[in-house]
Each structure stands twice: as C-alpha cells, then as structure tokens.
Scaffold this motif. Structure first.
Motif, short mmCIF file in Angstrom:
data_model
loop_
_atom_site.label_atom_id
_atom_site.label_comp_id
_atom_site.label_asym_id
_atom_site.label_seq_id
_atom_site.Cartn_x
_atom_site.Cartn_y
_atom_site.Cartn_z
N TYR A 3 61.09 -13.81 -0.15
CA TYR A 3 61.60 -15.19 0.12
C TYR A 3 62.68 -14.99 1.32
O TYR A 3 63.44 -14.25 1.33
N THR A 4 62.77 -16.03 2.25
CA THR A 4 63.78 -15.96 3.27
C THR A 4 64.60 -17.21 3.07
O THR A 4 64.22 -18.31 2.66
N SER A 43 60.23 -14.66 8.35
CA SER A 43 59.20 -15.12 7.85
C SER A 43 58.18 -15.14 8.81
O SER A 43 56.97 -14.70 8.61
N ILE A 44 58.24 -15.64 10.08
CA ILE A 44 57.11 -15.71 11.11
C ILE A 44 56.76 -14.18 11.58
O ILE A 44 55.61 -13.86 11.47
N HIS A 123 64.03 -18.52 -10.20
CA HIS A 123 62.66 -18.06 -10.34
C HIS A 123 62.18 -16.65 -9.98
O HIS A 123 61.15 -16.25 -10.05
N LEU A 124 63.13 -16.10 -9.11
CA LEU A 124 62.99 -14.80 -8.59
C LEU A 124 63.02 -13.83 -10.05
O LEU A 124 63.94 -13.72 -10.65
N THR A 125 62.02 -12.84 -9.72
CA THR A 125 61.92 -11.64 -10.57
C THR A 125 61.83 -10.25 -10.31
O THR A 125 61.99 -10.21 -9.01
N GLU A 126 61.79 -9.20 -10.99
CA GLU A 126 61.60 -7.87 -10.51
C GLU A 126 60.71 -7.73 -9.42
O GLU A 126 59.74 -8.00 -9.78
N GLY A 127 61.19 -6.70 -8.69
CA GLY A 127 60.01 -6.54 -7.39
C GLY A 127 60.16 -7.51 -6.18
O GLY A 127 59.68 -7.37 -5.13
N ILE A 129 61.61 -9.74 -3.19
CA ILE A 129 62.69 -9.31 -2.04
C ILE A 129 63.26 -10.97 -1.46
O ILE A 129 62.28 -11.99 -1.48
N LEU A 130 64.49 -10.81 -1.16
CA LEU A 130 65.03 -12.10 -0.73
C LEU A 130 65.87 -11.55 0.37
O LEU A 130 66.55 -10.58 0.33
#
Length: 299
Positions: A3-4, A43-44, A123-127, A129-130
């Motif tokens: 996610y960015t 992201s691009i 909603h982000l979980t283990e593993g 990337i942000l």
C-alpha cells in the motif's frame, strides 16, 4: 499486499520553455500533464516492475477525479478517500535552464477525514508493506506518519517512510523498514550541514537511532545503503531530463528486488538503475530501461 499513501496528490503540469524572461509573455514549446505525488509515483514504478500496490490517500474536486482516472490508467486500483471540500492541487513544473516548481497547497484534511484513512489501515496484516511518502496535507499534524506507525506497531508490517528530514526524525523510534533521506534531509535531521564525505557516518547513526535500512542517493556519485553493513553503488551516466519521481523509483526498485529474494547489494544497484532511468526520461521509467542501465553498471 503493498500500500502507498499520498496525502496530497496532484496533477503536474510540465512545461518546457526555450526562453524565459520574468515579467514578460513566455511561451512553452512542450507541455505534459502527469499525475503526481510521491506515493503514487512509487505505485506506478512498482507496476512497471511487476508488483501491484494499492494507492491510498485523498482526492477532491474535478482535479481529484482526473487524478483517480490517471492512476487507474496505469493498471492500478486506487482506494482514495474523496473529500467533500476543496480541490486537489495542480503543480507547475517549468523546465528552462533550471527546473522551477510551483506547488499548490491542496485541500485541508479534517479530523474525520483522517479517521477514514485509519479505517483503511486497520485491514493491514503481517507481511504487508506500507509506504508513507511525501509532505503532509494542510491540516495534518507533523507527527502523522509517526502516529500511523505507532498505531500499526506490533503487526509485523514493513513500513517505508520518504519525507522531509524533520518528519523522518519522528518515525525513527518505530523502526521503519526503510527511509530514503537525501543529503539535505540528513542535515535537517541532525541540525548541521552534512557534507558528502560525512553521509555514510550519519546514515549509520540513523540505523542506531532505529531505521532498519537507510538509502541515500548521491546523484552522479551513486548511492549508499546502510543497515548492519554499508553497501555502495555507482551511478550510470546519462542526460537528466526529469528529476520528478527518481527517488520514488529507487524505493520501488529496492522493494521489488528484496521481494524477489535478492541481496542488499543487488537491491541497491537496481534501485540506482531504476532511479536513473526515470531521471533520464520524461516519466516513471519502464523496467526495460532500468534493466539496460543495470547491466551497464555491473558488467
């Protein structure tokens, strides 16, 4: 998932001028409109490298609609929060003898708008990337990236931060997976002018202060990566056509390389190749251009 976050996206109106006189009528010889914002650029670039990410952030007004349309045209599925007030910004990038930028302020982010972003981050979980990238929008506290990292602490999420030195300083206690300060931002963090021959020393200090990986671009002198060791890479030679997105391309290539299981040295070299390829083109470089430069660098 990757996610960015881009707090203040833009449309970048790029104009090439043959001549420029202040106070006079000047005409461009080339124009181009690109979607802008550091997280969006990442992201691009990731998409060009075969990695899909979800762009998060805020858009507003008719410019926001166009930003969303252009992000989607890159094969991405954005999950922006649409503000009911203001307009997403249009930035002017004027290229003549030197590159001059005029960046608009963009809409103000209210408390309830920030809460909507936290709902998405929940909603982000283990593993996962942000990537937290770029300047804060109007109305957003200077410590926001640090607050996000504190909120997500303990979830084993790899968080990348690319922002002004004063912001980078606030996130170090939360052990970001990667930060990408330039020489100027190093000076901001430590409150003194950092010379090029001091970059390695102070990058190492950032590791002791909490960063897991520190990536510093040195322009034509390449880049260094510092974690438990120090890695160096040369830079390929070429004509710089566009500085926008070069650093974001470096971040994307570093992450893509590490996700492919490659070593830190290779990840550094591929990040330099991708950043340079973007700098040598009029947009975010394709993987083919980066691969050509990488082969030249390591042969």
């Amino acid at each position: 998932m990757i996610y960015t976050v881009t707090m203040n996206p833009s449309l970048d109106y790029i104009m090439q001028l043959e001549t420029f006189e202040e106070g006079k009528l000047n005409r461009s010889i080339f124009e181009q409109i690109d979607v802008g914002g550091k997280g969006i650029n990442v992201s691009i670039a990731l998409k060009h490298l075969g990695r899909i990410s979800t762009p998060l952030g805020y858009v507003a007004g008719f410019t926001g609609d166009e930003i969303e349309k252009r992000v989607s045209s890159h094969g991405l599925i954005p999950d922006f929060i649409k503000l009911i007030h203001g307009q997403s910004r249009i930035n002017i990038k004027m290229k003549h003898v030197e590159e001059t930028e005029i960046n608009a302020s963009g809409p103000t982010i209210e408390k309830e708008d920030l809460e909507k972003l936290y709902v998405k981050l929940e909603h982000l979980t283990e593993g996962d990337i942000l990537i937290l990238s770029g300047s804060m929008a109007s109305g957003v506290d200077h410590n926001f990236y640090a607050d996000v990292m504190k909120y997500l602490e303990g979830r084993k999420i790899r968080i990348v931060v690319d922002a002004a030195g004063s912001i980078l300083k606030t996130v170090l206690p939360y052990h970001p997976y990667l930060i990408k300060p330039n020489q100027h931002e190093l000076s901001e963090i430590f409150g003194q002018k950092i010379l090029e021959n001091q970059v390695e020393e102070y990058a190492c200090k950032l590791v002791t202060m909490g960063a897991q990986n520190v990536l510093v671009s040195l322009g034509e002198n390449g880049a260094i990566l510092v974690n438990k060791q120090v890695y160096r890479s040369i830079a390929p030679r070429g004509e710089i056509l566009n500085s926008v997105g070069a650093g974001d391309s470096m971040i994307a290539a570093f992450l893509a390389s590490k996700l492919n299981g490659e070593s830190d040295q290779i990840a550094l070299e591929k990040s330099v190749a991708m950043g340079s390829a973007t700098a040598f083109s009029y947009g975010i470089a394709e993987q083919e251009a980066a691969d050509i430069l990488y082969k030249e660098m390591v042969k």
